[in-house]
Enzyme design. Structure first.
Site, PDB file in Angstrom:
ATOM      1  N   GLY A 227       2.903  -6.077   3.970  1.00  0.00           N
ATOM      2  CA  GLY A 227       2.031  -5.675   2.874  1.00  0.00           C
ATOM      3  C   GLY A 227       2.167  -6.610   1.693  1.00  0.00           C
ATOM      4  N   GLU A 268       7.079  -7.829   9.226  1.00  0.00           N
ATOM      5  CA  GLU A 268       5.937  -8.162  10.074  1.00  0.00           C
ATOM      6  C   GLU A 268       4.724  -8.536   9.236  1.00  0.00           C
ATOM      7  OE1 GLU A 268       6.227  -4.563  12.601  1.00  0.00           O
ATOM      8  OE2 GLU A 268       4.860  -3.717  11.124  1.00  0.00           O
ATOM      9  N   ARG A 307     -14.508  -8.326   4.254  1.00  0.00           N
ATOM     10  CA  ARG A 307     -13.551  -7.811   3.275  1.00  0.00           C
ATOM     11  C   ARG A 307     -14.151  -7.502   1.904  1.00  0.00           C
ATOM     12  NH1 ARG A 307      -9.551 -10.034   1.550  1.00  0.00           N
ATOM     13  NH2 ARG A 307      -8.117  -8.295   1.670  1.00  0.00           N
ATOM     14  N   CYS A 337     -29.261  -7.776   6.998  1.00  0.00           N
ATOM     15  CA  CYS A 337     -30.109  -6.773   6.366  1.00  0.00           C
ATOM     16  C   CYS A 337     -29.291  -5.555   5.964  1.00  0.00           C
ATOM     17  CB  CYS A 337     -31.289  -6.431   7.265  1.00  0.00           C
ATOM     18  SG  CYS A 337     -32.415  -7.815   7.336  1.00  0.00           S
ATOM     19  N   GLU A 338     -28.437  -5.799   5.005  1.00  0.00           N
ATOM     20  CA  GLU A 338     -27.591  -4.817   4.326  1.00  0.00           C
ATOM     21  C   GLU A 338     -27.287  -5.482   2.993  1.00  0.00           C
ATOM     22  OE1 GLU A 338     -26.370  -1.925   5.544  1.00  0.00           O
ATOM     23  OE2 GLU A 338     -26.912  -2.199   7.658  1.00  0.00           O
ATOM     24  N   TYR A 365      -7.718 -11.169   8.414  1.00  0.00           N
ATOM     25  CA  TYR A 365      -8.710 -10.093   8.460  1.00  0.00           C
ATOM     26  C   TYR A 365     -10.123 -10.594   8.176  1.00  0.00           C
ATOM     27  CZ  TYR A 365      -4.263  -7.776   8.198  1.00  0.00           C
ATOM     28  OH  TYR A 365      -2.973  -7.415   8.442  1.00  0.00           O
TER      29      TYR A 365
HETATM   30  C1  LIG Z   1      -1.486  -4.642   9.579  1.00  0.00           C
HETATM   31  C2  LIG Z   1      -0.048  -4.436   9.792  1.00  0.00           C
HETATM   32  C3  LIG Z   1       0.882  -5.336   9.278  1.00  0.00           C
HETATM   33  C4  LIG Z   1       0.503  -6.535   8.445  1.00  0.00           C
HETATM   34  O1  LIG Z   1       0.107  -6.221   7.139  1.00  0.00           O
HETATM   35  P1  LIG Z   1      -0.222  -7.408   6.125  1.00  0.00           P
HETATM   36  O2  LIG Z   1      -0.633  -6.731   4.876  1.00  0.00           O
HETATM   37  O3  LIG Z   1      -1.326  -8.220   6.713  1.00  0.00           O
HETATM   38  O4  LIG Z   1       0.980  -8.231   5.982  1.00  0.00           O
HETATM   39  C5  LIG Z   1       2.216  -5.111   9.572  1.00  0.00           C
HETATM   40  N1  LIG Z   1       2.594  -4.061  10.318  1.00  0.00           N
HETATM   41  C6  LIG Z   1       1.730  -3.172  10.832  1.00  0.00           C
HETATM   42  C7  LIG Z   1       2.223  -2.048  11.655  1.00  0.00           C
HETATM   43  C8  LIG Z   1       0.376  -3.327  10.577  1.00  0.00           C
HETATM   44  O5  LIG Z   1      -0.483  -2.432  11.085  1.00  0.00           O
END
Ligand SMILES: *Cc1c(COP(=O)(O)O)cnc(C)c1O
Length: 409
Positions: A227, A268, A307, A337-338, A365
């Protein structure tokens, strides 16, 4: 992409306009060097005995990107069985794949077990069933730490009413299942959202996790999710990874000492690794002067980059064809067309039809959320690696749209 001496250049000195000439428009371009820089930055920020960076591949799943990230030393996080299959095809060993599904049918979890990957479960019924069928296979459990964090409500996934994870308050139920089945808990996992600016939100989540972890003696790893926020706007803030690294490493090392052995700290990241590496190049079809607004209409839309419309996300836009022109105010809009507005009332150097615009931060994304809406074709993807450009996905053709259709007349 960098701005130098009046020109935008990609790594290795490659001119993005030349790529549009060579591969057509619109075009996704990714710089491997930027991914590597971000990977190394993250690794350097955490001073613990065992650290794993596990790429959340839903951000960008092209096989060449997966292979590049694998060769940096990353493991991989997958949220669907198809992502698992892609990861294995890219060469990740099953033990380096963590499968983190949400709300899937149990048969999909069984497919993942058959492929030998690590399993991360986030609901009690699945854990019960898993324990009955596979008591000998250790699992990871996704915890909901009740933290409200993230860029907006859509991307906040660790709060008390989120569909994700098992509330840390419900862990006694999991403990009960482990005791009756003899199944081991090898990992604890959290992922509280995307675009989290404040390191303290991570720390608060980490405190919940470390506090829980004491009760589980078989852990191999704690996965703190991701995140991390990256800068989207000029002078935008980003998560202070270095500050987070210092604070969290200290806490984690203390935990390991008390736990009696060093376990692995896992992150992750998706966005942090690939967002800034991507540039989306589009061409202006029309400049339209409305009564109060000037529109720059481009050869793309929410079908290629959703996004801004889905999350109100901001993507910086540069005019590569006229980088130093006098700025004017534009709404940059798509051809779908949106109401597919990429940017509202944005100051951009003067735009003429035929100009190539760049939407920055288009690595995460963007292509992975692209669709064929309006029966439009998805663009090509190019990877810049060691000063050379490689086509890593062909532009779709009309035949792709008919591919799985069955004409009964
Ligand atoms: C989407 C996701 C991430 C990655 O989130 P980011 O904001 O792109 O770093 C990590 N872990 C899980 C389980 C996710 O679903």
């Amino acid at each position: 992409m960098k701005f130098e001496n009046g020109h935008y250049l990609l790594s290795g000195g490659i001119n993005p306009l030349k790529l549009v000439e060579k591969y057509g428009s619109p075009l996704y371009v990714y710089e491997a060097e930027t991914i590597e820089r971000q990977y190394q930055r993250l690794k350097a920020a955490f001073q613990v005995e065992k650290l794993k960076i596990s790429y959340a591949c839903k951000a960008l799943t092209n096989i060449s990107i997966l292979k590049f990230i694998k060769q940096l030393g990353s493991t991989i996080d997958c949220v669907s069985i198809q992502e698992v299959q892609m990861a294995l095809r890219a060469g990740f060993a099953p033990v380096d794949v963590l499968y983190t599904p949400s709300g899937v049918h149990f048969s999909e979890i069984e497919e993942a077990v058959a492929l030998g990957v690590r399993i991360n479960l986030d609901n009690i019924p699945a854990i019960e069933k898993f324990g009955e069928i596979y008591p000998h296979i250790p699992i990871c459990v996704r915890i909901n730490p009740h933290i409200m964090a993230g860029g907006n409500l859509k991307t906040s996934v660790g709060h008390i009413d989120s569909k994700f994870g098992i509330s840390y308050q419900q862990m006694p139920l999991v403990q009960g299942i482990l005791e009756t089945t003899g199944m081991k808990l090898e990992g604890l996992h959290m992922h509280t959202g995307s675009d989290i600016l404040n390191p303290d939100a991570f720390i608060a989540g980490a405190d919940v996790m470390l506090n829980l972890a004491k009760d589980y003696p078989d852990l191999d790893y704690i996965d703190f999710g991701s995140g991390f926020k990256v800068p989207y706007k000029p002078n935008d803030l980003e998560t202070n990874i270095e500050e987070l690294g210092e604070k969290l490493s200290a806490k984690f090392n203390t935990f390991c000492q008390e736990y009696g052995r060093a376990i692995t700290m896992v992150f992750e990241p998706g966005k942090f690794l690939v967002s800034e590496a991507g540039s989306f190049l589009v061409t202006v079809n029309v400049v339209k002067h409305g009564v109060t607004t000037v529109f720059a209409g481009v050869d793309s839309g929410l079908n290629h980059l959703i996004r801004p419309m889905f999350y109100d996300a901001y993507h910086r836009i540069s005019n590569l064809s006229n980088p130093e022109g006098k700025t004017q105010t534009y709404n940059v809009v798509g051809y779908i067309c949106e109401t597919d507005t990429f940017a509202t009332k944005r100051e951009i150097p003067e735009i003429a039809p035929g100009d190539v615009l760049c939407m920055h931060n288009a690595g995460a994304y963007c292509y992975s959320m692209a669709s064929n809406y309006n029966s439009r074709l998805r663009p090509a993807e190019v990877l810049i690696y060691q000063g050379k450009d490689f086509l890593i996905r062909e532009r779709e053709t009309i035949e792709d749209l008919f591919k799985h259709q069955i004409d009964v007349f």
